[in-house]
Design a protein around this motif. Structure first.
Motif, PDB file in Angstrom:
ATOM      1  N   PRO A  43      30.666  -1.675 -28.131  1.00  0.00           N
ATOM      2  CA  PRO A  43      31.438  -1.080 -29.235  1.00  0.00           C
ATOM      3  C   PRO A  43      32.750  -1.789 -29.530  1.00  0.00           C
ATOM      4  N   LYS A  44      33.265  -2.562 -28.561  1.00  0.00           N
ATOM      5  CA  LYS A  44      34.553  -3.235 -28.744  1.00  0.00           C
ATOM      6  C   LYS A  44      34.410  -4.687 -29.203  1.00  0.00           C
ATOM      7  N   ASP A  45      33.194  -5.185 -29.294  1.00  0.00           N
ATOM      8  CA  ASP A  45      32.989  -6.602 -29.557  1.00  0.00           C
ATOM      9  C   ASP A  45      33.271  -6.946 -31.025  1.00  0.00           C
ATOM     10  N   PRO A  46      34.168  -7.903 -31.285  1.00  0.00           N
ATOM     11  CA  PRO A  46      34.520  -8.257 -32.681  1.00  0.00           C
ATOM     12  C   PRO A  46      33.335  -8.766 -33.488  1.00  0.00           C
ATOM     13  N   LEU A  47      32.499  -9.627 -32.895  1.00  0.00           N
ATOM     14  CA  LEU A  47      31.354 -10.162 -33.635  1.00  0.00           C
ATOM     15  C   LEU A  47      30.386  -9.054 -34.018  1.00  0.00           C
ATOM     16  N   LEU A  48      30.085  -8.183 -33.090  1.00  0.00           N
ATOM     17  CA  LEU A  48      29.129  -7.103 -33.356  1.00  0.00           C
ATOM     18  C   LEU A  48      29.674  -6.134 -34.391  1.00  0.00           C
ATOM     19  N   ASN A  49      30.978  -5.876 -34.344  1.00  0.00           N
ATOM     20  CA  ASN A  49      31.595  -5.010 -35.354  1.00  0.00           C
ATOM     21  C   ASN A  49      31.602  -5.673 -36.718  1.00  0.00           C
ATOM     22  N   ASP A  50      31.809  -6.983 -36.734  1.00  0.00           N
ATOM     23  CA  ASP A  50      31.792  -7.709 -38.009  1.00  0.00           C
ATOM     24  C   ASP A  50      30.404  -7.662 -38.636  1.00  0.00           C
ATOM     25  N   ILE A  51      29.374  -7.904 -37.828  1.00  0.00           N
ATOM     26  CA  ILE A  51      28.001  -7.828 -38.340  1.00  0.00           C
ATOM     27  C   ILE A  51      27.691  -6.412 -38.802  1.00  0.00           C
ATOM     28  N   GLY A  52      28.153  -5.428 -38.040  1.00  0.00           N
ATOM     29  CA  GLY A  52      27.931  -4.039 -38.426  1.00  0.00           C
ATOM     30  C   GLY A  52      28.559  -3.695 -39.759  1.00  0.00           C
ATOM     31  N   SER A  53      29.750  -4.225 -40.009  1.00  0.00           N
ATOM     32  CA  SER A  53      30.448  -3.917 -41.266  1.00  0.00           C
ATOM     33  C   SER A  53      29.674  -4.445 -42.479  1.00  0.00           C
ATOM     34  N   ARG A  54      28.937  -5.525 -42.306  1.00  0.00           N
ATOM     35  CA  ARG A  54      28.139  -6.073 -43.407  1.00  0.00           C
ATOM     36  C   ARG A  54      26.990  -5.142 -43.784  1.00  0.00           C
ATOM     37  N   HIS A  55      26.523  -4.358 -42.808  1.00  0.00           N
ATOM     38  CA  HIS A  55      25.368  -3.489 -43.029  1.00  0.00           C
ATOM     39  C   HIS A  55      25.744  -2.007 -43.085  1.00  0.00           C
ATOM     40  N   GLY A  56      27.019  -1.705 -42.955  1.00  0.00           N
ATOM     41  CA  GLY A  56      27.435  -0.312 -42.913  1.00  0.00           C
ATOM     42  C   GLY A  56      26.993   0.377 -41.642  1.00  0.00           C
ATOM     43  N   LYS A  57      26.994  -0.363 -40.530  1.00  0.00           N
ATOM     44  CA  LYS A  57      26.529   0.154 -39.244  1.00  0.00           C
ATOM     45  C   LYS A  57      27.572  -0.082 -38.158  1.00  0.00           C
ATOM     46  N   THR A  58      27.427   0.620 -37.044  1.00  0.00           N
ATOM     47  CA  THR A  58      28.320   0.413 -35.905  1.00  0.00           C
ATOM     48  C   THR A  58      27.815  -0.757 -35.059  1.00  0.00           C
ATOM     49  N   ALA A  59      28.674  -1.229 -34.171  1.00  0.00           N
ATOM     50  CA  ALA A  59      28.276  -2.293 -33.246  1.00  0.00           C
ATOM     51  C   ALA A  59      27.103  -1.844 -32.379  1.00  0.00           C
ATOM     52  N   ALA A  60      27.110  -0.578 -31.972  1.00  0.00           N
ATOM     53  CA  ALA A  60      26.018  -0.051 -31.151  1.00  0.00           C
ATOM     54  C   ALA A  60      24.696  -0.092 -31.909  1.00  0.00           C
ATOM     55  N   GLN A  61      24.719   0.280 -33.177  1.00  0.00           N
ATOM     56  CA  GLN A  61      23.509   0.233 -33.984  1.00  0.00           C
ATOM     57  C   GLN A  61      23.026  -1.201 -34.171  1.00  0.00           C
ATOM     58  N   VAL A  62      23.950  -2.124 -34.307  1.00  0.00           N
ATOM     59  CA  VAL A  62      23.585  -3.534 -34.450  1.00  0.00           C
ATOM     60  C   VAL A  62      22.827  -4.012 -33.217  1.00  0.00           C
ATOM     61  N   VAL A  63      23.312  -3.650 -32.027  1.00  0.00           N
ATOM     62  CA  VAL A  63      22.660  -4.103 -30.798  1.00  0.00           C
ATOM     63  C   VAL A  63      21.288  -3.450 -30.618  1.00  0.00           C
ATOM     64  N   LEU A  64      21.179  -2.173 -30.921  1.00  0.00           N
ATOM     65  CA  LEU A  64      19.873  -1.527 -30.830  1.00  0.00           C
ATOM     66  C   LEU A  64      18.891  -2.171 -31.804  1.00  0.00           C
ATOM     67  N   ARG A  65      19.378  -2.497 -33.003  1.00  0.00           N
ATOM     68  CA  ARG A  65      18.521  -3.179 -33.981  1.00  0.00           C
ATOM     69  C   ARG A  65      18.151  -4.579 -33.487  1.00  0.00           C
ATOM     70  N   TRP A  66      19.103  -5.288 -32.908  1.00  0.00           N
ATOM     71  CA  TRP A  66      18.866  -6.630 -32.354  1.00  0.00           C
ATOM     72  C   TRP A  66      17.775  -6.579 -31.284  1.00  0.00           C
ATOM     73  N   LEU A  67      17.799  -5.561 -30.474  1.00  0.00           N
ATOM     74  CA  LEU A  67      16.789  -5.430 -29.427  1.00  0.00           C
ATOM     75  C   LEU A  67      15.399  -5.183 -30.006  1.00  0.00           C
ATOM     76  N   ILE A  68      15.277  -4.170 -30.850  1.00  0.00           N
ATOM     77  CA  ILE A  68      13.939  -3.812 -31.326  1.00  0.00           C
ATOM     78  C   ILE A  68      13.399  -4.808 -32.342  1.00  0.00           C
ATOM     79  N   GLN A  69      14.281  -5.641 -32.894  1.00  0.00           N
ATOM     80  CA  GLN A  69      13.826  -6.656 -33.842  1.00  0.00           C
ATOM     81  C   GLN A  69      13.189  -7.849 -33.124  1.00  0.00           C
ATOM     82  N   GLN A  70      13.337  -7.883 -31.809  1.00  0.00           N
ATOM     83  CA  GLN A  70      12.697  -8.917 -31.001  1.00  0.00           C
ATOM     84  C   GLN A  70      11.287  -8.462 -30.632  1.00  0.00           C
ATOM     85  N   HIS A  71      10.348  -9.390 -30.664  1.00  0.00           N
ATOM     86  CA  HIS A  71       8.957  -9.056 -30.385  1.00  0.00           C
ATOM     87  C   HIS A  71       8.797  -8.518 -28.967  1.00  0.00           C
TER      88      HIS A  71
END
Length: 209
Positions: A124-152
């Protein structure tokens, strides 16, 4: 999911009794998934895998898997098991490179179940993850969960004690990370990124690719 995480009960005489005890505590006749946690044990691998298969044959378990196994142990366990091993549950988050485990799991027909996805509060504190989240209207936590499940072949575990966070954890299916974003998140991995490493239980981990 029933994690069988007491290595002292991996022996032939105690494995089945331990499963029965867990089922009584859960007040159920069977579980969908039984995992053999932590490979560090004096009990031979063949005997431990035999116990997993016996639970399947007895109708107490529908599926079996392993947890915290390195690639060598994954291969050995898969060769010994009559029933398919459906997953290897391992620590996996942006700060830990698990490419070798992912590749071996795919070759063996297993999924990877990722735990500790929030990396002990670092996500939740990571600048890169928060930046990516802001592009999608999501939190850093949501970005990481999406990153995980988007992998085969990757399944993400998440937990929370608040209802709002529970909804947030599920709200990850309405956006897609770009290839560049996926690559950037993978780039956060570092050699000292592992958090869970109990002495005497953990294996010699695979080196990063």
């Amino acid at each position: 999911m029933l994690p069988h995480n007491r290595p002292v009960e991996y022996g032939r005489d105690s494995f089945a009794a331990s499963v029965d005890e867990s089922l009584r505590k859960l007040k159920t006749d069977y579980v969908d998934l039984l995992l053999l946690h932590w490979p560090g044990s004096p009990v031979p691998m063949a005997e431990r895998i035999e116990g997993l298969n016996a639970a399947v044959e007895a109708g107490k378990v529908r599926h079996i898997g392993i947890s915290n196994f390195n690639t060598h142990q994954m291969d050995e366990a898969a060769k010994l098991s009559k029933a398919p091993l459906v997953t290897n549950q391992v620590e996996y988050h942006p700060y830990l490179d698990q490419l070798k485990v992912l590749e071996d799991a795919e070759r063996l027909g297993m999924s990877i179940t990722a735990y500790y996805a929030m990396a002990d509060g670092k996500v939740p504190k990571d600048p890169l993850l928060n930046d990516i989240g802001s592009r999608h209207g999501k939190t850093a936590a949501q970005v990481v969960l999406r990153w995980l499940i988007q992998q085969h072949g990757v399944v993400a575990l998440s937990k929370t004690s608040t209802a709002s966070r529970l909804k947030e954890n599920f709200d990850i299916f309405d956006f897609h990370l770009t290839a560049d974003e996926m690559k950037a998140i993978h780039g956060l991995a570092r050699p000292d990124g592992r958090i869970v490493n109990p002495q005497g239980l953990a294996p010699v981990w695979d080196k990063a690719a």
